[in-house]
Write an enzyme that holds these catalytic residues in place. Sequence first.
Site, PDB file in Angstrom:
ATOM      1  N   LYS A 196       0.701  -1.003   0.543  1.00  0.00           N
ATOM      2  CA  LYS A 196      -0.050  -0.356   0.313  1.00  0.00           C
ATOM      3  C   LYS A 196       0.500   1.357  -0.258  1.00  0.00           C
ATOM      4  CE  LYS A 196      -1.617   2.474   2.957  1.00  0.00           C
ATOM      5  NZ  LYS A 196      -1.951   3.993   2.189  1.00  0.00           N
ATOM      6  N   CYS A 304      13.220  11.150   6.849  1.00  0.00           N
ATOM      7  CA  CYS A 304      13.733  10.392   8.483  1.00  0.00           C
ATOM      8  C   CYS A 304      15.089  10.242   9.028  1.00  0.00           C
ATOM      9  CB  CYS A 304      13.510   9.321   8.043  1.00  0.00           C
ATOM     10  SG  CYS A 304      13.740   7.676   7.135  1.00  0.00           S
ATOM     11  N   GLU A 405      10.063  15.615  15.122  1.00  0.00           N
ATOM     12  CA  GLU A 405      10.134  15.390  13.955  1.00  0.00           C
ATOM     13  C   GLU A 405       8.996  16.221  13.257  1.00  0.00           C
ATOM     14  OE1 GLU A 405       8.956  11.363  11.731  1.00  0.00           O
ATOM     15  OE2 GLU A 405      10.885  11.494  11.169  1.00  0.00           O
TER      16      GLU A 405
HETATM   17  P1  NAI Z   1       1.935   8.089   7.967  1.00  0.00           P
HETATM   18  O1  NAI Z   1       2.657   6.868   9.222  1.00  0.00           O
HETATM   19  O2  NAI Z   1      -0.006   8.418   8.792  1.00  0.00           O
HETATM   20  O3  NAI Z   1       1.321   7.598   6.075  1.00  0.00           O
HETATM   21  C1  NAI Z   1       2.702   6.718   5.880  1.00  0.00           C
HETATM   22  C2  NAI Z   1       1.734   5.142   5.529  1.00  0.00           C
HETATM   23  O4  NAI Z   1       1.052   4.264   7.140  1.00  0.00           O
HETATM   24  C3  NAI Z   1       0.590   5.863   4.108  1.00  0.00           C
HETATM   25  O5  NAI Z   1       0.646   4.341   3.214  1.00  0.00           O
HETATM   26  C4  NAI Z   1      -0.302   5.663   4.942  1.00  0.00           C
HETATM   27  O6  NAI Z   1      -1.413   5.848   4.330  1.00  0.00           O
HETATM   28  C5  NAI Z   1      -0.738   4.523   6.467  1.00  0.00           C
HETATM   29  N1  NAI Z   1      -1.284   4.247   7.417  1.00  0.00           N
HETATM   30  C6  NAI Z   1      -1.359   5.775   8.055  1.00  0.00           C
HETATM   31  N2  NAI Z   1      -2.718   5.473   9.679  1.00  0.00           N
HETATM   32  C7  NAI Z   1      -2.306   4.000   9.323  1.00  0.00           C
HETATM   33  C8  NAI Z   1      -3.258   2.112   9.785  1.00  0.00           C
HETATM   34  N3  NAI Z   1      -3.711   2.712  11.308  1.00  0.00           N
HETATM   35  N4  NAI Z   1      -2.840   1.504   9.804  1.00  0.00           N
HETATM   36  C9  NAI Z   1      -1.837   0.599   8.381  1.00  0.00           C
HETATM   37  N5  NAI Z   1      -1.310   1.635   7.294  1.00  0.00           N
HETATM   38  C10 NAI Z   1      -1.913   3.370   7.967  1.00  0.00           C
HETATM   39  O7  NAI Z   1       2.682   9.424   7.931  1.00  0.00           O
HETATM   40  P2  NAI Z   1       1.798  10.836   7.088  1.00  0.00           P
HETATM   41  O8  NAI Z   1       0.312  11.170   8.152  1.00  0.00           O
HETATM   42  O9  NAI Z   1       1.917  10.890   6.305  1.00  0.00           O
HETATM   43  O10 NAI Z   1       2.808  11.750   7.592  1.00  0.00           O
HETATM   44  C11 NAI Z   1       2.545  12.349   9.018  1.00  0.00           C
HETATM   45  C12 NAI Z   1       4.473  12.327   9.984  1.00  0.00           C
HETATM   46  O11 NAI Z   1       5.158  11.377   9.682  1.00  0.00           O
HETATM   47  C13 NAI Z   1       5.101  13.047   8.790  1.00  0.00           C
HETATM   48  O12 NAI Z   1       4.602  14.482   9.142  1.00  0.00           O
HETATM   49  C14 NAI Z   1       6.678  12.975   9.573  1.00  0.00           C
HETATM   50  O13 NAI Z   1       7.365  13.688  10.257  1.00  0.00           O
HETATM   51  C15 NAI Z   1       6.331  11.580   9.551  1.00  0.00           C
HETATM   52  N6  NAI Z   1       6.314  10.589   8.594  1.00  0.00           N
HETATM   53  C16 NAI Z   1       8.260   9.995   8.866  1.00  0.00           C
HETATM   54  C17 NAI Z   1       8.331   8.553   7.344  1.00  0.00           C
HETATM   55  C18 NAI Z   1       9.643   8.247   7.668  1.00  0.00           C
HETATM   56  O14 NAI Z   1       9.960   8.277   6.847  1.00  0.00           O
HETATM   57  N7  NAI Z   1       9.704   8.104   8.933  1.00  0.00           N
HETATM   58  C19 NAI Z   1       7.567   9.271   6.013  1.00  0.00           C
HETATM   59  C20 NAI Z   1       6.743   9.760   6.931  1.00  0.00           C
HETATM   60  C21 NAI Z   1       6.025  10.374   7.162  1.00  0.00           C
END
Ligand code: NAI
Length: 505
Positions: A196, A304, A405
């Site tokens: 996904k 990240c 972050e």
């Molecule tokens: P997120 O962690 O919510 O989303 C990442 C992925 O997880 C997306 O594909 C999303 O649809 C999926 N997802 C969300 N909730 C889920 C659930 N309950 N069960 C399964 N899958 C789920 O991150 P988001 O909302 O896009 O970004 C929020 C913050 O997270 C950013 O501002 C940043 O600080 C951090 N982030 C960190 C990343 C990293 O590489 N460590 C990457 C993206 C975001």
Amino acid sequence: MSYDKFTDTIRQNHEQAIEEVTRGRQFDAWIKGSSRTSIRGERFETKDPATEKTITTVPRCQEEDVDKAVEAAKKAFNQTWGSLPVDERSEALLDWVETLRANSEELALLESLDTGKPLADAEYEVSEAINYIEYYAQIARGEQGDQLPIGDDTHAFTKHEPYGVAGLIVPWNYPLLLASWKLGPALSAGNTVVLKPAEDSPLSVTRIAQLSEDVLPPGTLNIVHGFGDEAGAPLTRHEDISKLSFTGEGQTGETIMKAAAEQITPVTLELGGKSPFIVFPDADLENAAEIAAEGIFYNTGQSCDAFSRTLVHEDIHAEFLELFRAEAEERIVGDPLAKETTTGPLASKQQFEKVREYIEIGKKEGAALVHGGESISITDSDDGWFVEPTIFDGVENDMRIAQEEIFGPVASVIQFADYNEAVSIANDIDFGLAAGVATTDLSIAHRASDDIQAGTVWVNQYADLVPGTPFGGFKRSGIGRECAKDTLREYQQTKTVNISLGQMD
Ligand code: NAI
Ligand code: MG
């Protein structure tokens, strides 16, 4: 700093580029080797962050679509992919790699339009993504079990077998690259996959799935689009998913781990960080300033492992800050499709607003804004989610801008007086993904690498990741390591076979 104005020509270029990558093409889910809409038929838009124009739509998948994808993956695991000899699997993946390479320009353009990252960066990342898949396809062939010396009466050995269907969930900051870190080892190890992508960046992985049509057996690789709670969550609790791997926000990681606990499904988590970059007084300061800037401004800070805390020794603080500001000044914020651009917009409106909010928080907390800080209207009509490269000086490590972050082009400069203080500030954080050290003293480099709690320590460089280099976090930054040779093991379970050699008559 120079800002490209979004003249009509630039706008037209984007329209043309969008037309080029979407013409005659559907961006649907990919299930059982073909394009599928969602069962309910709903779709949602994905936008170009530079112009805020809609690029195209993708299906808004729900639990019933996830079920279909998992069913297809399970069937492929049982009937084709899971039982192929490793050399045939490897060959199929290498054929896919060849097809992807032949289409890498198109993939890079899609990636740039979908995320707003500069085209040159997208080209680099797409080529690296393909390299990762190739690497795992190659090393899978060197797969070996162990022979276990447990006595004369038993022949004991181990085999490494795939789990079955792996559920992979990836974010929007490096859509194809982070997908490849999971797809490479998962598929090479013999698992089938349901992936996904993030709702903000669904396009490039859709294309690589379409490009697998003639080379991977149907059902081996499946893609479902959609939102986290609607399409992500059902994947994490599905009883036929035997392995989960996730990259994204810490809170989401926690939710996913809890869902996985219900079925005792193993999880790999990569959850971000707040990496310190420590500039010791003996460092080559010009070089250090370049690294500091690349470390926080590459991909508009949406990494990240970004060097979001710049720890600077008090004796060289003034001199370093000037050099760092000059580096920020040199970043060219503008049209992602223009060659000279080094800093694109943020990838989504949500991220844009989050970053602006943190800049306000930093000001309120009393940090000194010494560079940038404004959102930029590089268009005549205020379009695009651009924020200037921003530097806060006088930051204390307990401020929110130092602990949380931000995921944007915002550096926090923190001063230290001696080695011990530097290490203690570096480690005074819940995260432990990566860290950087600038020094010309080998013993400091080694001591700091020992003392810093992080999965990766870069000395006098930033982000030279190549296939085979383990990447992953200490503390709340995650579980497991990606990109490494051993990552294959995260997608396999070990079987011990004991054969009795005694009692023959
Ligand atoms: P997120 O962690 O919510 O989303 C990442 C992925 O997880 C997306 O594909 C999303 O649809 C999926 N997802 C969300 N909730 C889920 C659930 N309950 N069960 C399964 N899958 C789920 O991150 P988001 O909302 O896009 O970004 C929020 C913050 O997270 C950013 O501002 C940043 O600080 C951090 N982030 C960190 C990343 C990293 O590489 N460590 C990457 C993206 C975001
Ligand atoms: Mg979220």
